[in-house]
Motif scaffolding. Structure first.
Motif, PDB file in Angstrom:
ATOM      1  N   ALA A 361       0.823  -1.210   0.000  1.00  0.00           N
ATOM      2  CA  ALA A 361       0.000   0.000   0.000  1.00  0.00           C
ATOM      3  C   ALA A 361       0.860   1.265   0.000  1.00  0.00           C
ATOM      4  O   ALA A 361       0.596   2.214  -0.744  1.00  0.00           O
ATOM      5  CB  ALA A 361      -0.925  -0.009   1.220  1.00  0.00           C
ATOM      6  N   SER A 362       1.917   1.268   0.823  1.00  0.00           N
ATOM      7  CA  SER A 362       2.722   2.489   0.945  1.00  0.00           C
ATOM      8  C   SER A 362       3.542   2.772  -0.304  1.00  0.00           C
ATOM      9  O   SER A 362       3.863   3.929  -0.597  1.00  0.00           O
ATOM     10  CB  SER A 362       3.649   2.388   2.158  1.00  0.00           C
ATOM     11  N   HIS A 363       3.865   1.722  -1.073  1.00  0.00           N
ATOM     12  CA  HIS A 363       4.713   1.901  -2.244  1.00  0.00           C
ATOM     13  C   HIS A 363       3.943   1.813  -3.552  1.00  0.00           C
ATOM     14  O   HIS A 363       4.533   1.747  -4.628  1.00  0.00           O
ATOM     15  CB  HIS A 363       5.829   0.846  -2.237  1.00  0.00           C
ATOM     16  N   VAL A 371      -1.686   7.349   1.347  1.00  0.00           N
ATOM     17  CA  VAL A 371      -1.931   8.269   2.458  1.00  0.00           C
ATOM     18  C   VAL A 371      -2.980   7.692   3.402  1.00  0.00           C
ATOM     19  O   VAL A 371      -2.819   7.718   4.632  1.00  0.00           O
ATOM     20  CB  VAL A 371      -2.365   9.647   1.922  1.00  0.00           C
ATOM     21  N   ALA A 372      -4.062   7.172   2.831  1.00  0.00           N
ATOM     22  CA  ALA A 372      -5.130   6.611   3.665  1.00  0.00           C
ATOM     23  C   ALA A 372      -4.611   5.444   4.498  1.00  0.00           C
ATOM     24  O   ALA A 372      -4.911   5.328   5.702  1.00  0.00           O
ATOM     25  CB  ALA A 372      -6.303   6.178   2.789  1.00  0.00           C
ATOM     26  N   HIS A 373      -3.826   4.585   3.866  1.00  0.00           N
ATOM     27  CA  HIS A 373      -3.275   3.439   4.586  1.00  0.00           C
ATOM     28  C   HIS A 373      -2.343   3.900   5.700  1.00  0.00           C
ATOM     29  O   HIS A 373      -2.421   3.404   6.847  1.00  0.00           O
ATOM     30  CB  HIS A 373      -2.519   2.525   3.624  1.00  0.00           C
ATOM     31  N   ALA A 374      -1.447   4.829   5.389  1.00  0.00           N
ATOM     32  CA  ALA A 374      -0.512   5.309   6.409  1.00  0.00           C
ATOM     33  C   ALA A 374      -1.262   5.952   7.562  1.00  0.00           C
ATOM     34  O   ALA A 374      -0.920   5.746   8.740  1.00  0.00           O
ATOM     35  CB  ALA A 374       0.477   6.291   5.792  1.00  0.00           C
ATOM     36  N   GLU A 376      -4.229   5.228   8.641  1.00  0.00           N
ATOM     37  CA  GLU A 376      -4.839   4.171   9.451  1.00  0.00           C
ATOM     38  C   GLU A 376      -3.798   3.493  10.340  1.00  0.00           C
ATOM     39  O   GLU A 376      -4.049   3.232  11.527  1.00  0.00           O
ATOM     40  CB  GLU A 376      -5.493   3.137   8.529  1.00  0.00           C
ATOM     41  N   ARG A 377      -2.646   3.184   9.764  1.00  0.00           N
ATOM     42  CA  ARG A 377      -1.606   2.513  10.552  1.00  0.00           C
ATOM     43  C   ARG A 377      -1.107   3.412  11.697  1.00  0.00           C
ATOM     44  O   ARG A 377      -0.843   2.930  12.800  1.00  0.00           O
ATOM     45  CB  ARG A 377      -0.441   2.119   9.646  1.00  0.00           C
ATOM     46  N   LEU A 378      -0.972   4.689  11.435  1.00  0.00           N
ATOM     47  CA  LEU A 378      -0.482   5.587  12.479  1.00  0.00           C
ATOM     48  C   LEU A 378      -1.533   5.794  13.558  1.00  0.00           C
ATOM     49  O   LEU A 378      -1.191   6.020  14.728  1.00  0.00           O
ATOM     50  CB  LEU A 378      -0.045   6.924  11.877  1.00  0.00           C
ATOM     51  N   GLU A 379      -2.795   5.712  13.191  1.00  0.00           N
ATOM     52  CA  GLU A 379      -3.855   5.786  14.199  1.00  0.00           C
ATOM     53  C   GLU A 379      -3.790   4.555  15.106  1.00  0.00           C
ATOM     54  O   GLU A 379      -4.064   4.642  16.312  1.00  0.00           O
ATOM     55  CB  GLU A 379      -5.217   5.895  13.522  1.00  0.00           C
ATOM     56  N   GLN A 380      -3.424   3.411  14.525  1.00  0.00           N
ATOM     57  CA  GLN A 380      -3.229   2.208  15.331  1.00  0.00           C
ATOM     58  C   GLN A 380      -1.983   2.336  16.213  1.00  0.00           C
ATOM     59  O   GLN A 380      -1.965   1.895  17.371  1.00  0.00           O
ATOM     60  CB  GLN A 380      -3.106   0.977  14.434  1.00  0.00           C
ATOM     61  N   LEU A 381      -0.939   2.926  15.666  1.00  0.00           N
ATOM     62  CA  LEU A 381       0.302   3.101  16.424  1.00  0.00           C
ATOM     63  C   LEU A 381       0.071   3.997  17.632  1.00  0.00           C
ATOM     64  O   LEU A 381       0.508   3.680  18.754  1.00  0.00           O
ATOM     65  CB  LEU A 381       1.384   3.701  15.514  1.00  0.00           C
ATOM     66  N   LEU A 382      -0.611   5.125  17.415  1.00  0.00           N
ATOM     67  CA  LEU A 382      -0.896   6.079  18.487  1.00  0.00           C
ATOM     68  C   LEU A 382      -2.142   6.867  18.099  1.00  0.00           C
ATOM     69  O   LEU A 382      -2.072   7.757  17.249  1.00  0.00           O
ATOM     70  CB  LEU A 382       0.292   7.035  18.696  1.00  0.00           C
TER      71      LEU A 382
END
Length: 645
Positions: A361-363, A371-374, A376-382
């Motif tokens: 997704a990121s590449h 952007v949407a994937h990142a 979501e992942r960062l919302e999971q991270l913090l």
């Protein structure tokens, strides 16, 4: 320093192969010499243009330059603090500007920051000395901070709710504010936190600048993502313009390896969006930089794939591999200053960890999907709300007194407190950030004595401000007259400065050292007024008054070439020292002067033999340009290619 542990925080040392910083340059920084903001091109809003015009300073006075280093490195031990849990290991070096030097992700075994064991000092910062790698804190004005290579006051803080905080703080002299950085790593946390607070004790607004700058490993598959389609771009040669990073000049600039030359991309993130930027390697791993709302700006910097960019990276990090930078700042771009009101306190919280993106997704080619994937992942991270909720506690913790002092910073905070107390002016509450008397050195002692009504004598450092000018105006010594003239010069009152300098050079009581500096100041003021011959004559007088002042000699040689008298440069160069940190630049200046006096063959011979200038300025093309001039039929050697475009 023996290893001592407090919960997950360990006080230890780190070994780095590094050159000594060397002595401070004794010449006061009075000329209007800072790079002015780039001109603003199409598509840039008026708000940004106005803040780019606001707060520009002519120089970094009262700081002195740090250019006494060489490239002769040796193993050295530095105090360090390690914060560690089951996910991350974080190493901080308080005595080198509080640099967060390592951020190691245990799950992947990867360093999320560009880090190495042999950092090279180079002329990149506002005071010249700087080194690449880690995460740094930049305050004051556009550029790497005046405190980049200085120790910060450092302590361990235990809060009532059980946090163990590493606190670093200092008085920033350019803007006359106090800043602090509180770093902590909770148990089981996948991110390390940094709470920053800036306090303006002045009774007037100050222009404010802050950028947290993280160097990240650059691989063939590194991509940098932020929640924006457009950015404000700069390539160090053209106007700041609105650009689309994913289709910039025919390439996708979100992949650092695609950029042919050095470039900045300041992402234009909508105010409704969460503020973040993340790097992802071939596995989707890489540094995620998150912050609460006040830290608005997010940026990508690349050196580019040209010979100059590659040469700079090898110059700064020999053998450590290429790197890029992601950054977070108060303003949307680094060309701006914000208005910080009188008496204001600003605070925010930053968080750093591994974004752990899905590389598919990121590449991918769909930027919006990446952007949407990142996001979501960062919302999971913090989660965003969790980060924002930390701010109020961080503000409360900022005033908790230190439990154990580790490192003393400068004594300038002590002097500033004394100055303000004497004049009945407001100062900060030092509960959480004490400026201890033990930090006072010979740099501050003459100024403290002056405040106490004693004779003013022996000041090799400099101060700024109307209060100081008023105090010095009541002194009759040549040294006091010189410092008063210097203060006027630094704020570009050239007529007042020239009058003061002339008073000093005519005073039979002036010491040779003070007289030399007064001749030098007068010379610089005359050069600024377009009186080249008179200005150079005063520089020569300064060298003759104090032949042992190597910095003064170097400056006189440089300016004699710049202002059209290379013969004077050759004459002065003949008396220059044949050893020391300045020899490389002196050798180059000799070659340049030879070329300007009609002897290109001799200049070419010097360049072919080899010239290395430890304090070569970022983007400085002088060696390459001279090679092309005196060796027109030969390609410029890689070692001389430092152009950023």
């Amino acid at each position: 320093m023996a290893d001592t542990a407090t919960s997950n925080l360990t006080v230890t040392t780190i070994s780095l192969t590094m050159a000594e910083l060397g002595s401070l340059n004794p010449l006061p920084v009075v000329a209007a010499e800072l790079d002015q903001p780039y001109t603003v091109g199409e598509g840039v809003p008026e708000e940004l243009q106005a803040s780019a015009r606001y707060g520009v300073v002519p120089n970094v006075y009262p700081y002195l330059m740090q250019d006494g280093y060489s490239r002769e490195a040796a193993p050295r031990e530095f105090p360090a603090v390690v914060l560690e849990n089951n996910k991350l290991r974080v190493t901080v070096i308080p005595s080198l500007g509080g640099r967060l030097w390592e951020l190691f992700d245990k799950a992947t075994g990867k360093q999320l920051l560009h880090t190495h064991d042999a950092p090279q000092l180079a002329n990149i910062a506002l005071r010249k000395a700087w080194f690449a790698g880690g995460l740094e804190w930049n305050i004051g004005t556009r550029g790497h901070s005046p405190t980049s290579c200085d120790p910060l006051h450092t302590a361990i803080v235990h809060t009532p709710d059980g946090k163990h905080i590493l606190r670093m703080w200092e008085f920033e002299r350019l803007r006359e504010v106090v800043f602090q950085v509180d770093v902590w790593l909770p148990e089981d946390s996948p991110v390390v936190f940094a709470a920053v607070r800036i306090r303006n004790p002045n009774d007037h607004d100050v222009p404010m600048y802050w950028w947290s700058n993280a160097a990240i490993p650059e691989t063939e598959r590194t991509r940098v993502i932020a929640p924006a389609e457009e950015a404000f771009g700069s390539d160090y040669t053209t106007d700041i313009t609105r650009v689309r990073p994913t289709s910039h000049e025919g390439y996708d600039g979100t992949w650092p390896v695609n950029s042919p030359h050095a470039a900045d991309f300041f992402f234009d993130i909508d105010p409704s969006e969460r503020r973040w930027v993340v790097a992802a390697d071939d596995d989707g791993d890489g540094l995620a930089m998150l912050s609460t709302g006040l830290l608005r700006g997010k940026k990508l910097f690349v050196w580019g794939q040209g010979q100059g960019g590659k040469r700079w990276q090898e110059w700064l990090s020999p053998g450590a591999g290429p790197y890029a930078e992601i950054q977070a700042g108060l303003a949307q771009t680094q060309f701006e200053h914000l208005v910080m009101p009188a008496g204001a306190e600003w605070a925010w919280v930053e968080a750093y960890g591994n974004g752990h993106l899905d590389p598919d997704a990121s590449h991918g080619t769909d930027w919006d999907a990446a952007v949407a994937h990142a996001g979501e992942r960062l919302e999971q991270l913090l989660p965003h709300d969790e980060l924002e909720s930390m701010l109020s506690a961080a503000i409360t913790d900022a005033d908790v007194p230190p439990s154990k002092m580790l490192v003393d910073g400068s004594g300038w905070g002590v002097l500033e407190r004394a100055r303000r107390q004497k004049n009945g002016k407001a100062w900060v509450d030092e509960s959480g950030t004490p400026f201890v008397d033990e930090s006072v050195t010979a740099e501050q002692e003459p100024w403290l004595a002056l405040l106490q009504g004693k004779a003013f004598d022996g000041a090799s450092s400099f101060v700024a401000g109307v209060d100081w000018e008023d105090v010095l105006a009541g002194q009759e010594s040549p040294e006091a007259h010189f410092h008063l003239a210097t203060m006027k010069h630094a704020r570009q009152d050239l007529e007042g400065a020239k009058s003061g300098y002339r008073h000093v050079v005519a005073d039979p009581e002036a010491t040779p050292g003070i007289k030399a500096l007064a001749h030098r100041g007068l010379g610089l003021a005359l050069l600024a007024a377009g009186r080249d011959a008179d200005g150079l004559a005063e520089l020569r007088n300064g060298v003759e008054a104090d032949p042992a002042n190597a910095a003064l000699l170097m400056e006189a040689i440089t300016l004699s070439i710049r202002h059209g008298d290379p013969a004077m440069a050759l004459e002065l160069n003949g008396a220059a020292p044949k050893a020391g940190t300045g020899v490389g630049r002196l050798t180059f200046l000799k070659a340049l002067a030879l070329a300007r006096t009609g002897n290109p063959a001799a200049a070419a011979a010097i360049l072919r033999e080899g010239v290395e200038i430890p304090d070569l300025r970022e983007g400085e093309d002088a060696i390459s340009a001279l090679w092309q001039e005196v060796c027109p039929d030969e390609p410029v050697p890689f070692g001389y290619q430092f152009g950023m475009h």
